[in-house]
Scaffold this active site. Sequence first.
Site, PDB file in Angstrom:
ATOM      1  N   TRP A  18       2.897  12.051  -0.183  1.00 50.71           N
ATOM      2  CA  TRP A  18       3.908  12.602   0.722  1.00 50.71           C
ATOM      3  C   TRP A  18       5.327  12.183   0.359  1.00 50.71           C
ATOM      4  O   TRP A  18       6.283  12.755   0.849  1.00 50.71           O
ATOM      5  CB  TRP A  18       3.617  12.162   2.171  1.00 50.71           C
ATOM      6  CG  TRP A  18       3.336  10.684   2.279  1.00 50.71           C
ATOM      7  CD1 TRP A  18       2.111  10.088   2.305  1.00 50.71           C
ATOM      8  CD2 TRP A  18       4.298   9.617   2.328  1.00 50.71           C
ATOM      9  NE1 TRP A  18       2.243   8.715   2.354  1.00 50.71           N
ATOM     10  CE2 TRP A  18       3.567   8.399   2.382  1.00 50.71           C
ATOM     11  CE3 TRP A  18       5.690   9.554   2.338  1.00 50.71           C
ATOM     12  CZ2 TRP A  18       4.189   7.152   2.441  1.00 50.71           C
ATOM     13  CZ3 TRP A  18       6.319   8.313   2.390  1.00 50.71           C
ATOM     14  CH2 TRP A  18       5.562   7.138   2.444  1.00 50.71           C
ATOM     15  N   ASN A  19       5.480  11.142  -0.474  1.00 48.34           N
ATOM     16  CA  ASN A  19       6.839  10.595  -0.642  1.00 48.34           C
ATOM     17  C   ASN A  19       7.733  11.443  -1.555  1.00 48.34           C
ATOM     18  O   ASN A  19       8.937  11.488  -1.374  1.00 48.34           O
ATOM     19  CB  ASN A  19       6.792   9.134  -1.096  1.00 48.34           C
ATOM     20  CG  ASN A  19       6.088   8.930  -2.416  1.00 48.34           C
ATOM     21  OD1 ASN A  19       5.293   9.761  -2.839  1.00 48.34           O
ATOM     22  ND2 ASN A  19       6.365   7.821  -3.065  1.00 48.34           N
TER      23      ASN A  19
ATOM     24  N   PRO B 109      -2.077  18.909  -1.731  1.00 46.21           N
ATOM     25  CA  PRO B 109      -0.918  18.100  -1.342  1.00 46.21           C
ATOM     26  C   PRO B 109      -1.261  17.176  -0.168  1.00 46.21           C
ATOM     27  O   PRO B 109      -2.282  17.367   0.496  1.00 46.21           O
ATOM     28  CB  PRO B 109       0.105  19.157  -0.900  1.00 46.21           C
ATOM     29  CG  PRO B 109      -0.656  20.401  -0.620  1.00 46.21           C
ATOM     30  CD  PRO B 109      -2.009  20.297  -1.266  1.00 46.21           C
ATOM     31  N   ALA B 110      -0.402  16.186   0.075  1.00 46.49           N
ATOM     32  CA  ALA B 110      -0.613  15.261   1.194  1.00 46.49           C
ATOM     33  C   ALA B 110      -0.546  16.018   2.518  1.00 46.49           C
ATOM     34  O   ALA B 110       0.266  16.932   2.682  1.00 46.49           O
ATOM     35  CB  ALA B 110       0.440  14.163   1.162  1.00 46.49           C
TER      36      ALA B 110
ATOM     37  N   GLY C 247      -0.577   8.212  -5.881  1.00 45.81           N
ATOM     38  CA  GLY C 247      -0.780   7.664  -4.537  1.00 45.81           C
ATOM     39  C   GLY C 247      -1.139   6.195  -4.620  1.00 45.81           C
ATOM     40  O   GLY C 247      -0.766   5.506  -5.577  1.00 45.81           O
ATOM     41  N   SER C 248      -1.879   5.735  -3.614  1.00 46.65           N
ATOM     42  CA  SER C 248      -2.162   4.298  -3.533  1.00 46.65           C
ATOM     43  C   SER C 248      -3.186   3.868  -4.584  1.00 46.65           C
ATOM     44  O   SER C 248      -4.054   4.645  -4.983  1.00 46.65           O
ATOM     45  CB  SER C 248      -2.679   3.961  -2.136  1.00 46.65           C
ATOM     46  OG  SER C 248      -3.879   4.665  -1.893  1.00 46.65           O
TER      47      SER C 248
ATOM     48  N   GLU D  40      -1.126   7.690 -11.238  1.00 41.97           N
ATOM     49  CA  GLU D  40       0.187   7.088 -10.974  1.00 41.97           C
ATOM     50  C   GLU D  40       0.036   6.345  -9.658  1.00 41.97           C
ATOM     51  O   GLU D  40       0.054   6.958  -8.591  1.00 41.97           O
ATOM     52  CB  GLU D  40       1.256   8.180 -10.822  1.00 41.97           C
ATOM     53  CG  GLU D  40       1.540   8.951 -12.078  1.00 41.97           C
ATOM     54  CD  GLU D  40       2.215   8.129 -13.165  1.00 41.97           C
ATOM     55  OE1 GLU D  40       2.671   7.001 -12.870  1.00 41.97           O
ATOM     56  OE2 GLU D  40       2.266   8.615 -14.294  1.00 41.97           O
ATOM     57  N   LEU D  41      -0.120   5.018  -9.726  1.00 40.73           N
ATOM     58  CA  LEU D  41      -0.499   4.272  -8.519  1.00 40.73           C
ATOM     59  C   LEU D  41       0.642   3.390  -8.028  1.00 40.73           C
ATOM     60  O   LEU D  41       1.791   3.602  -8.381  1.00 40.73           O
ATOM     61  CB  LEU D  41      -1.772   3.481  -8.819  1.00 40.73           C
ATOM     62  CG  LEU D  41      -2.902   4.329  -9.427  1.00 40.73           C
ATOM     63  CD1 LEU D  41      -4.121   3.481  -9.765  1.00 40.73           C
ATOM     64  CD2 LEU D  41      -3.288   5.493  -8.521  1.00 40.73           C
TER      65      LEU D  41
ATOM     66  N   GLU E  21       2.880  -3.845  -2.052  1.00 46.19           N
ATOM     67  CA  GLU E  21       3.928  -2.832  -2.098  1.00 46.19           C
ATOM     68  C   GLU E  21       4.520  -2.670  -0.689  1.00 46.19           C
ATOM     69  O   GLU E  21       3.785  -2.418   0.264  1.00 46.19           O
ATOM     70  CB  GLU E  21       3.272  -1.519  -2.553  1.00 46.19           C
ATOM     71  CG  GLU E  21       4.233  -0.441  -2.919  1.00 46.19           C
ATOM     72  CD  GLU E  21       3.521   0.756  -3.569  1.00 46.19           C
ATOM     73  OE1 GLU E  21       2.329   0.992  -3.277  1.00 46.19           O
ATOM     74  OE2 GLU E  21       4.180   1.465  -4.333  1.00 46.19           O
TER      75      GLU E  21
HETATM   76  N1  LIG Z   1       2.459   5.531  -6.088  1.00 50.16           N
HETATM   77  C1  LIG Z   1       3.028   6.229  -5.125  1.00 50.16           C
HETATM   78  O1  LIG Z   1       3.945   6.965  -5.361  1.00 50.16           O
HETATM   79  C2  LIG Z   1       2.515   6.162  -3.755  1.00 50.16           C
HETATM   80  C3  LIG Z   1       2.025   4.982  -3.232  1.00 50.16           C
HETATM   81  N2  LIG Z   1       1.583   4.956  -1.968  1.00 50.16           N
HETATM   82  C4  LIG Z   1       1.133   3.664  -1.418  1.00 50.16           C
HETATM   83  O2  LIG Z   1      -0.011   3.880  -0.646  1.00 50.16           O
HETATM   84  C5  LIG Z   1       0.218   3.484   0.710  1.00 50.16           C
HETATM   85  C6  LIG Z   1      -0.558   4.401   1.625  1.00 50.16           C
HETATM   86  O3  LIG Z   1      -0.029   5.727   1.585  1.00 50.16           O
HETATM   87  P1  LIG Z   1      -0.968   6.968   1.703  1.00 50.16           P
HETATM   88  O4  LIG Z   1      -0.248   8.201   1.962  1.00 50.16           O
HETATM   89  O5  LIG Z   1      -2.050   6.609   2.664  1.00 50.16           O
HETATM   90  O6  LIG Z   1      -1.511   7.096   0.193  1.00 50.16           O
HETATM   91  P2  LIG Z   1      -2.858   7.711  -0.250  1.00 50.16           P
HETATM   92  O7  LIG Z   1      -3.160   7.196  -1.602  1.00 50.16           O
HETATM   93  O8  LIG Z   1      -3.865   7.525   0.804  1.00 50.16           O
HETATM   94  O9  LIG Z   1      -2.533   9.297  -0.307  1.00 50.16           O
HETATM   95  C7  LIG Z   1      -2.132   9.991  -1.439  1.00 50.16           C
HETATM   96  C8  LIG Z   1      -2.934  11.288  -1.564  1.00 50.16           C
HETATM   97  O10 LIG Z   1      -4.314  11.000  -1.665  1.00 50.16           O
HETATM   98  C9  LIG Z   1      -5.037  11.657  -0.633  1.00 50.16           C
HETATM   99  N3  LIG Z   1      -6.163  10.823  -0.219  1.00 50.16           N
HETATM  100  C10 LIG Z   1      -6.222   9.911   0.779  1.00 50.16           C
HETATM  101  N4  LIG Z   1      -7.440   9.346   0.838  1.00 50.16           N
HETATM  102  C11 LIG Z   1      -8.164   9.917  -0.142  1.00 50.16           C
HETATM  103  C12 LIG Z   1      -9.504   9.746  -0.584  1.00 50.16           C
HETATM  104  N5  LIG Z   1     -10.311   8.860  -0.026  1.00 50.16           N
HETATM  105  N6  LIG Z   1      -9.919  10.502  -1.613  1.00 50.16           N
HETATM  106  C13 LIG Z   1      -9.102  11.381  -2.195  1.00 50.16           C
HETATM  107  N7  LIG Z   1      -7.822  11.595  -1.825  1.00 50.16           N
HETATM  108  C14 LIG Z   1      -7.361  10.854  -0.813  1.00 50.16           C
HETATM  109  C15 LIG Z   1      -4.028  11.877   0.446  1.00 50.16           C
HETATM  110  O11 LIG Z   1      -4.463  12.904   1.306  1.00 50.16           O
HETATM  111  P3  LIG Z   1      -4.042  12.935   2.860  1.00 50.16           P
HETATM  112  O12 LIG Z   1      -2.587  13.034   2.863  1.00 50.16           O
HETATM  113  O13 LIG Z   1      -4.729  14.132   3.349  1.00 50.16           O
HETATM  114  O14 LIG Z   1      -4.547  11.646   3.446  1.00 50.16           O
HETATM  115  C16 LIG Z   1      -2.797  12.231  -0.368  1.00 50.16           C
HETATM  116  O15 LIG Z   1      -2.880  13.569  -0.798  1.00 50.16           O
HETATM  117  C17 LIG Z   1       1.721   3.533   0.868  1.00 50.16           C
HETATM  118  O16 LIG Z   1       2.172   2.728   1.901  1.00 50.16           O
HETATM  119  C18 LIG Z   1       2.161   3.057  -0.491  1.00 50.16           C
HETATM  120  O17 LIG Z   1       2.106   1.665  -0.541  1.00 50.16           O
HETATM  121  C19 LIG Z   1       1.563   6.096  -1.219  1.00 50.16           C
HETATM  122  C20 LIG Z   1       2.037   7.286  -1.675  1.00 50.16           C
HETATM  123  C21 LIG Z   1       2.577   7.383  -3.001  1.00 50.16           C
HETATM  124  O1  LIG Z   2      11.492   7.976  -9.242  1.00 52.80           O
HETATM  125  C1  LIG Z   2      11.169   9.076  -8.805  1.00 52.80           C
HETATM  126  O2  LIG Z   2      11.988   9.944  -8.539  1.00 52.80           O
HETATM  127  C2  LIG Z   2       9.739   9.385  -8.608  1.00 52.80           C
HETATM  128  C3  LIG Z   2       9.022   8.272  -7.972  1.00 52.80           C
HETATM  129  C4  LIG Z   2       7.561   8.551  -7.922  1.00 52.80           C
HETATM  130  C5  LIG Z   2       6.835   7.916  -6.812  1.00 52.80           C
HETATM  131  O3  LIG Z   2       7.360   7.233  -5.960  1.00 52.80           O
HETATM  132  O4  LIG Z   2       5.625   8.155  -6.779  1.00 52.80           O
END
Ligand SMILES: NC(=O)C1=CN([C@@H]2O[C@H](COP(=O)(O)OP(=O)(O)OC[C@H]3O[C@@H](n4cnc5c(N)ncnc54)[C@H](OP(=O)(O)O)[C@@H]3O)[C@@H](O)[C@H]2O)C=CC1
Ligand SMILES: O=C(O)CCCC(=O)O
Length: 481
Positions: free
Chosen positions: A154-155, A179-180, A231-232, A253-254, A384
């Site tokens: 979502w970010n 997408p999120a 994502g996470s 990309e975690l 994080e």
């Molecule tokens: N590296 C990065 O850029 C990011 C890091 N984060 C970190 O993660 C923390 C939690 O954020 P959060 O949004 O919950 O991140 P998530 O990793 O949970 O979400 C990212 C994506 O994965 C999906 N997802 C969630 N659970 C599952 C699953 N079990 N299997 C497959 N896909 C899944 C989500 O769907 P849905 O939205 O439907 O839940 C979303 O599309 C943040 O506070 C941050 O620390 C989060 C976002 C980006």
């Molecule tokens: O630096 C950016 O513009 C992208 C960051 C990616 C992320 O937070 O997942």
Amino acid sequence: MAFQDWMKQANLIGGEWVGADSGETIDVTNPVDGSVIGTIPKGGKAETERAISAATEAFPGFRDMSLMDRCNLLWRLHDALMDNQKELAELLTVEMGKPMAESMGEIAIGAQYVRWFAEEARRAKGEIVPAGVNGRRILVTKHAIGVVGMITPWNFPSSMLARKVAPALAMGCTVVAKPATATPYSGLAWGALCEEAGYPKGVMNVVTGSAKDISKAMMESFAVRKITFTGSTEVGKELMRGAADTVKKVSMELGGNAPFVVFDDADIDKAIDGAMVSKFRNAGQTCVCANRIYVQAGIHDAFVAKLKARTEAMKVGDGREDGVEQGPMIDMDAVEKVEDFVADAKAKGGEIVTGGDRHEKGGTFFQPTIITGATQDMKFAHEEIFGPIAPVFKFETEEEAIRLANDTVYGLACYAYTSDLGRAFRLNEGLQYGMIGINSGLITTVEAPFGGVKESGLGKEGGSQGLEDYVETKYVCIDGI
Ligand SMILES: NC(=O)C1=CN([C@@H]2O[C@H](COP(=O)(O)OP(=O)(O)OC[C@H]3O[C@@H](n4cnc5c(N)ncnc54)[C@H](OP(=O)(O)O)[C@@H]3O)[C@@H](O)[C@H]2O)C=CC1
Ligand SMILES: O=C(O)CCCC(=O)O
């Protein structure tokens, strides 16, 4: 056009905009005030399987399209993004909360990824390798990997898809994107943009709904040959385990925990500029955000004083208002997580220099915060933050700074400010990160490979390396020549 024209409240499957089979929907809210802005289909296994079938059917035709036709489609996609930049940016701000200036930048960088990969596709060269024996030739050729499953956060709901969709389409792969749920419209808009650009039906599919069911369908499908996720780290690990059953290629990309190291010999004003953008961009909800600010003892107090003045001058509010530099956080869970970091730091002796609380605007707004006296036993030293909290740690020597900076399982981005060239090289060699900003707090750019090491992930997005993740290489041995 208005942003609502790009707000697709349906899924794109095989060229049709459809609801969930059950007819069920999920509300989408504006984080500024929690108001419902629309709904999306609550899709799951069946809808995803249909999207995968559509992508599988579309794949051979799209793969075999001439390179120039594929590149021209990407140019049209680029133009569709830029012609509608303002509306797409407003949609992004309404569903995600970031300031308009940042959303405009996000749409623009997404368009740049599309343009970059339209250019790179023409250079996806193979090799002829000298053979060890006479009468034999060795060719290495590159081929589109197939159907790609994409799961995005979502970010950065638009640009995180851009840097996956653009190289995939450039190489002739077809896409099923999820997408999120918090910010689905910027992702769905990529479906509408691909339609506008003239992509054949089934090349780009977007499904919303249950993350578990959608990802399970992707994982169980043999036709999906690659999973790319941002994502996470926790979810990334789960997806890597799931991908093992059908041996899919994965890109991850975690999370990150970026150290931002400022040495006594740094240009302090440049370091402050870098810290502000690195820390507070997107309200700190960026995987490359400064998570730990290490400042050498000689300039520590001057740095903190300047950082305080700049932080207190920040305008917090609705991202659609002029001059706003920090919007709301994505949801209440994010606010509570940030509060927990603050409480933990206070309990362990940290001092709140400014902020530290929910913002008077209420809802999910949080004050831009600085904490000094940060130590390695505080939670944010290892986790994080994903929020507007700037912890400042004091250090004495270069060796100590490198050791502390590396004291984490993460290895995405790191930053260092110094005017000593030799030190800059030593830092590059000593810091265990996929990306390093020397005298820069904003390093994301289409020409460079974005990606982490250690538990921050696998694979690169952007740069010439960004195409490789969507390619299979094939070795051809020709004998008897
Ligand atoms: N590296 C990065 O850029 C990011 C890091 N984060 C970190 O993660 C923390 C939690 O954020 P959060 O949004 O919950 O991140 P998530 O990793 O949970 O979400 C990212 C994506 O994965 C999906 N997802 C969630 N659970 C599952 C699953 N079990 N299997 C497959 N896909 C899944 C989500 O769907 P849905 O939205 O439907 O839940 C979303 O599309 C943040 O506070 C941050 O620390 C989060 C976002 C980006
Ligand atoms: O630096 C950016 O513009 C992208 C960051 C990616 C992320 O937070 O997942």
